[in-house]
Design an enzyme around this catalytic site. Structure first.
Site, short mmCIF file in Angstrom:
data_model
loop_
_atom_site.label_atom_id
_atom_site.label_comp_id
_atom_site.label_asym_id
_atom_site.label_seq_id
_atom_site.Cartn_x
_atom_site.Cartn_y
_atom_site.Cartn_z
N ARG A 225 0.85 -1.18 0.00
CA ARG A 225 0.00 0.00 0.00
C ARG A 225 0.89 1.24 0.00
NH1 ARG A 225 -3.09 -3.34 -1.14
NH2 ARG A 225 -5.09 -3.91 -0.17
N HIS A 273 1.53 -0.49 -10.42
CA HIS A 273 0.55 -1.26 -9.64
C HIS A 273 0.18 -2.57 -10.37
CE1 HIS A 273 -2.75 -0.78 -6.38
NE2 HIS A 273 -2.45 -2.06 -6.56
#
Length: 310
Positions: A225, A273
């Site tokens: 994260r 990502h």
């Protein structure tokens, strides 16, 4: 009676999932109507992505569970209208993707691959890389993904220390917890892999103080994260040479803005990502199995503990 399954996600996800999801639910022996437009009071299961238009779960009076399409549940678990069982997404492809990303980037840095890939023609500097046996790795976060990555790295000979909020016992991994455990895990981390959930308690886990605990020349990988890292503190540690390299897949703002200093920093690798992604062909099997379990009165897979501090 047919089971009504509402697919509550973006249109592109429906295009991706419509065929494999219907196929896997049928293969599980469930007679189901799967659609994106079922009236709330007729829905039995909600296949859910937190970026969908569904924000209020109160109208879903007969629903039995929410089956999350994402591995992370931070964006939904605090919803005050959610009074249904919530299952996170765990599937073999998601886990395998994360393991391959983590192991690949650790080995890339460990073996010094960039130097050879980018070397000028004729460069001949025969310097052997270190051995994994002598290179401790710390994994912060020992959930499904963190444990899988820890096992994979340990299988290659890296001494692996894992840290989690609550104490774990994982064969072959040195498991630590608590504030003192975190400090020790960072003290020994030649490589640090961040796979913690995003919570108020985990924000800025790597900050000026904790980065300073790591050995000089440590490498950081963050496929977890973005908010786990204090960006300014990491940039300062990179500029000072205390941290040798950071490979980052997640960020506070995505896509990462073009003007962000990570893009141009010589000691930072940005990936967009991609470390771990659900693949419809695999995650549809997990969803179908949970629907089968719900209809059979069996416990759901990967049920979220609401008291776990997400």
């Amino acid at each position: 009676m047919s089971v009504n399954v509402l697919f509550a996600a973006t249109e592109d996800r429906w295009t991706e999932y419509e065929t494999p999801l219907r196929k896997e639910i049928a293969a599980a022996g469930i007679d189901a109507h799967v659609a994106t437009d079922i009236p709330a009071d007729q829905v039995d299961y909600i296949v859910y992505a937190p970026n969908s238009e569904v924000k209020d779960f109160a109208p879903f009076t007969r629903a039995k569970a929410v089956l999350n399409l994402w591995a992370g549940v931070e964006a939904i678990v605090g919803n005050p209208t959610l009074n249904l069982p919530l299952a996170r997404m765990v599937d073999p492809a998601l886990t395998q993707g994360m393991v391959e990303w983590v192991v690949g980037h650790v080995l890339r840095l460990h073996l010094g691959m960039d130097a050879h890939i980018n070397a000028a023609a004729g460069t001949w500097e025969p310097q052997a890389p270190p051995l994994s046996f002598d290179t401790p790795v710390t994994v912060l976060g020992l959930g499904e993904l963190g444990t899988a990555c820890a096992h994979a790295l340990a299988g290659l000979g890296f001494p692996v220390t894992g840290w989690s909020r609550t104490q774990k016992d994982i064969p072959g991994i040195t498991c630590l917890s608590g504030d003192a455990g975190l400090d020790h895990a960072l003290n020994v981390a030649h490589y640090c892999v961040l796979l913690l959930p995003k919570t108020p308690a985990t924000e800025n886990t790597l900050n000026a103080r904790t980065l300073a605990l790591m050995p000089k020349g440590a490498r950081i990988l963050n496929p977890g994260r973005g908010p786990l890292i204090d960006d300014d503190a990491l940039l300062a540690a990179l500029d000072a040479g205390h941290v040798d390299h950071a490979t980052l897949d997640v960020f506070r703002v995505e896509p990462l803005p073009a003007e962000h200093p990570y893009w141009s920093h010589p000691r930072v690798t940005v990936t967009p990502h991609i470390a771990s992604e659900t693949r419809a062909a695999y995650s549809s099997k997990t969803i179908a199995e949970n629907i089968r379990r719900g209809e059979a009165g069996e416990p759901f897979l990967y049920l979220v503990d609401r008291g776990a501090g997400y």
